[in-house]
Design an enzyme around this catalytic site. Structure first.
Site, PDB file in Angstrom:
ATOM      1  N   SER A   1       0.941  -1.179   0.058  1.00 27.43           N
ATOM      2  CA  SER A   1       0.097  -0.007   0.049  1.00 27.43           C
ATOM      3  C   SER A   1       0.753   1.240  -0.117  1.00 27.43           C
ATOM      4  O   SER A   1       1.951   1.159   0.270  1.00 27.43           O
ATOM      5  CB  SER A   1      -0.970  -0.066   1.253  1.00 27.43           C
ATOM      6  OG  SER A   1       0.057   0.093   2.488  1.00 27.43           O
TER       7      SER A   1
ATOM      8  N   ILE B   1       3.038   4.539  -0.567  1.00 26.88           N
ATOM      9  CA  ILE B   1       4.176   4.953  -1.614  1.00 26.88           C
ATOM     10  C   ILE B   1       5.051   3.721  -1.837  1.00 26.88           C
ATOM     11  O   ILE B   1       5.729   3.632  -2.920  1.00 26.88           O
ATOM     12  CB  ILE B   1       5.049   6.134  -1.156  1.00 26.88           C
ATOM     13  CG1 ILE B   1       5.759   5.799   0.342  1.00 26.88           C
ATOM     14  CG2 ILE B   1       4.137   7.274  -0.857  1.00 26.88           C
ATOM     15  CD1 ILE B   1       6.769   6.682   0.843  1.00 26.88           C
TER      16      ILE B   1
ATOM     17  N   SER C   1      11.280  10.620   6.782  1.00 24.34           N
ATOM     18  CA  SER C   1      10.216  11.468   6.879  1.00 24.34           C
ATOM     19  C   SER C   1      10.616  12.822   7.043  1.00 24.34           C
ATOM     20  O   SER C   1      11.475  13.238   7.729  1.00 24.34           O
ATOM     21  CB  SER C   1       9.198  10.924   7.995  1.00 24.34           C
ATOM     22  OG  SER C   1       8.475  11.974   8.355  1.00 24.34           O
TER      23      SER C   1
ATOM     24  N   TYR D   1       8.025   8.075  16.122  1.00 23.54           N
ATOM     25  CA  TYR D   1       8.315   7.714  14.745  1.00 23.54           C
ATOM     26  C   TYR D   1       9.216   8.594  14.000  1.00 23.54           C
ATOM     27  O   TYR D   1      10.185   8.044  13.405  1.00 23.54           O
ATOM     28  CB  TYR D   1       6.881   7.841  14.002  1.00 23.54           C
ATOM     29  CG  TYR D   1       6.990   7.758  12.513  1.00 23.54           C
ATOM     30  CD1 TYR D   1       6.942   6.847  11.998  1.00 23.54           C
ATOM     31  CD2 TYR D   1       6.749   9.034  11.769  1.00 23.54           C
ATOM     32  CE1 TYR D   1       6.976   6.481  10.364  1.00 23.54           C
ATOM     33  CE2 TYR D   1       6.919   8.884  10.226  1.00 23.54           C
ATOM     34  CZ  TYR D   1       6.894   7.504   9.689  1.00 23.54           C
ATOM     35  OH  TYR D   1       6.722   7.841   8.380  1.00 23.54           O
TER      36      TYR D   1
ATOM     37  N   LYS E   1      13.043   7.953  12.242  1.00 23.03           N
ATOM     38  CA  LYS E   1      13.325   8.643  10.886  1.00 23.03           C
ATOM     39  C   LYS E   1      14.757   9.351  10.963  1.00 23.03           C
ATOM     40  O   LYS E   1      15.225   9.493   9.847  1.00 23.03           O
ATOM     41  CB  LYS E   1      12.232   9.259  10.438  1.00 23.03           C
ATOM     42  CG  LYS E   1      10.768   8.302  10.130  1.00 23.03           C
ATOM     43  CD  LYS E   1      11.296   7.162   9.045  1.00 23.03           C
ATOM     44  CE  LYS E   1      10.270   6.246   8.736  1.00 23.03           C
ATOM     45  NZ  LYS E   1      10.357   5.264   7.762  1.00 23.03           N
TER      46      LYS E   1
ATOM     47  N   THR F   1      -1.751   8.668   2.264  1.00 19.97           N
ATOM     48  CA  THR F   1      -1.913   7.372   2.568  1.00 19.97           C
ATOM     49  C   THR F   1      -2.727   6.840   3.758  1.00 19.97           C
ATOM     50  O   THR F   1      -2.916   7.549   4.811  1.00 19.97           O
ATOM     51  CB  THR F   1      -0.309   7.033   2.870  1.00 19.97           C
ATOM     52  OG1 THR F   1       0.211   7.397   4.205  1.00 19.97           O
ATOM     53  CG2 THR F   1       0.677   7.335   1.994  1.00 19.97           C
TER      54      THR F   1
END
Length: 337
Positions: free
Chosen positions: A48, A50, A179, A209, A213, A242
């Protein structure tokens, strides 16, 4: 707060669909006119978003695409869709829960035993949890998926491949999808967020998160230093529409819904880094946005880590790597990193 506001203001100009279209006007279409039919592209989290979009585009261009997915049902659905739309039968599915060291070990062993070259490895899989969660192996799940898995899979494949498993016409490429949110963070050395538990702090899934990243950008630099015969790139896709963004960041998703990029726009730089010959030399370790290297830090943000903290990252991850039994064939070439 100042750094976050500066990031959001910059994002509204550059991370949106409009920002992509402006950058796209300067792209060289010849960059992707390459015969890739003999190359293997391993893409994690490709059922799913990108990852799926990157897999579809590379398949349409004739590459041998390997979908590395956790969920079999979703993976098979993506596999069938990509084969049908791309008219490319050289698309394959591998089931691997990247949050588990056991699964990463099994997948890498199976790949090496297949004798295939890992021409381009794209680390796209990532999670953002609303609560702190540990895997069945006792490892914090955001760290395990977003940071530890790319490290282990890269080292297991590079350290144990035989000479004939290296591509002949190009350097191997490893692409880590980061990100833009990492720009607001200074890397903490609490890599598994254990202080959240020991000090009773409230879990912040968005920050966790972004921390992984940020660390992944440093990891790209470290890999580039230690494996000079392989090209390592990190990139960020911008603000992309997304399923993960919608579920993990509902407020941000509502604020930016009308200006978000499509998955195709978000995956463009992944595809470019995976295919274009223009990045073969002098680009390893750089951080990319819309086919251009960009700064890894917001000016005056105090988000850069000292060298000793960056080395702690490598040592921490390498501790897990060294705990993996050496079950690979003795004929495999082993690096000393």
């Amino acid at each position: 707060m100042f750094t976050a506001l500066k990031w959001f203001y910059n994002g509204c100009s550059h991370y949106t669909s409009g920002g992509f279209k402006k950058a796209e006007s300067q792209f060289n279409p010849n960059d992707l006119q390459v015969d890739i039919s003999h190359r293997n592209y391993l893409i994690t989290g490709s059922n799913s978003g990108i990852g799926y979009s990157a897999a579809m585009e590379i398949s349409k261009r004739g590459g041998r695409v390997h979908l590395v997915c956790r969920n079999r049902e979703k993976g098979e659905k993506a596999l069938n869709e990509i084969k049908l739309e791309s008219n490319n039968e050289n698309v394959f599915l591998h089931i691997c829960d990247l949050s588990l060291i056991r699964d990463v070990k099994i997948f890498s062993q199976q790949w090496l035993e297949s004798g295939q070259t890992a021409d381009v490895l794209i680390h796209n899989a990532g999670i953002m949890n609303n609560e702190r969660e540990e895997t069945s192996e006792g490892i914090e799940k955001t760290f395990a998926t977003n940071l530890l898995a790319p490290f282990l899979l890269t080292k297991l494949l590079l350290d144990n491949q035989k000479p004939e498993q290296r591509p002949l016409d190009m350097k191997q490429r490893v692409i880590i999808v980061s990100s833009g949110g990492m720009l607001t963070q200074k890397m903490s050395t609490d890599f598994e967020f254990k202080r959240v538990v020991t000090e009773g702090k409230k879990w912040d899934g968005m920050q966790a998160y972004a921390q992984t990243k940020r660390a992944s950008v440093y990891l790209t630099e470290l890999f580039a230093q230690k494996y000079p015969t392989t090209n390592f790139f990190s990139m960020h896709p911008g603000w992309v529409n997304t399923p993960q963004l919608e579920s993990a960041m509902p407020t941000f998703n509502r604020l930016t819904k009308r200006i978000q990029r499509t998955p195709q726009e978000g995956s463009d730089t992944i595809v470019w880094l995976a295919i274009s010959p223009t990045v073969e030399d002098n680009f390893s370790a750089l951080f990319f946005q819309d086919r251009h290297p960009v700064d890894k830090f917001i000016s005056n943000s105090n988000t850069e880590s000292p060298a000793q903290d960056v080395e702690k990252l490598w040592s921490y991850l390498n501790h897990y790597y060294e705990s993996i039994p050496n079950y690979y064939p003795s004929s495999a070439s082993s690096a000393s990193n």
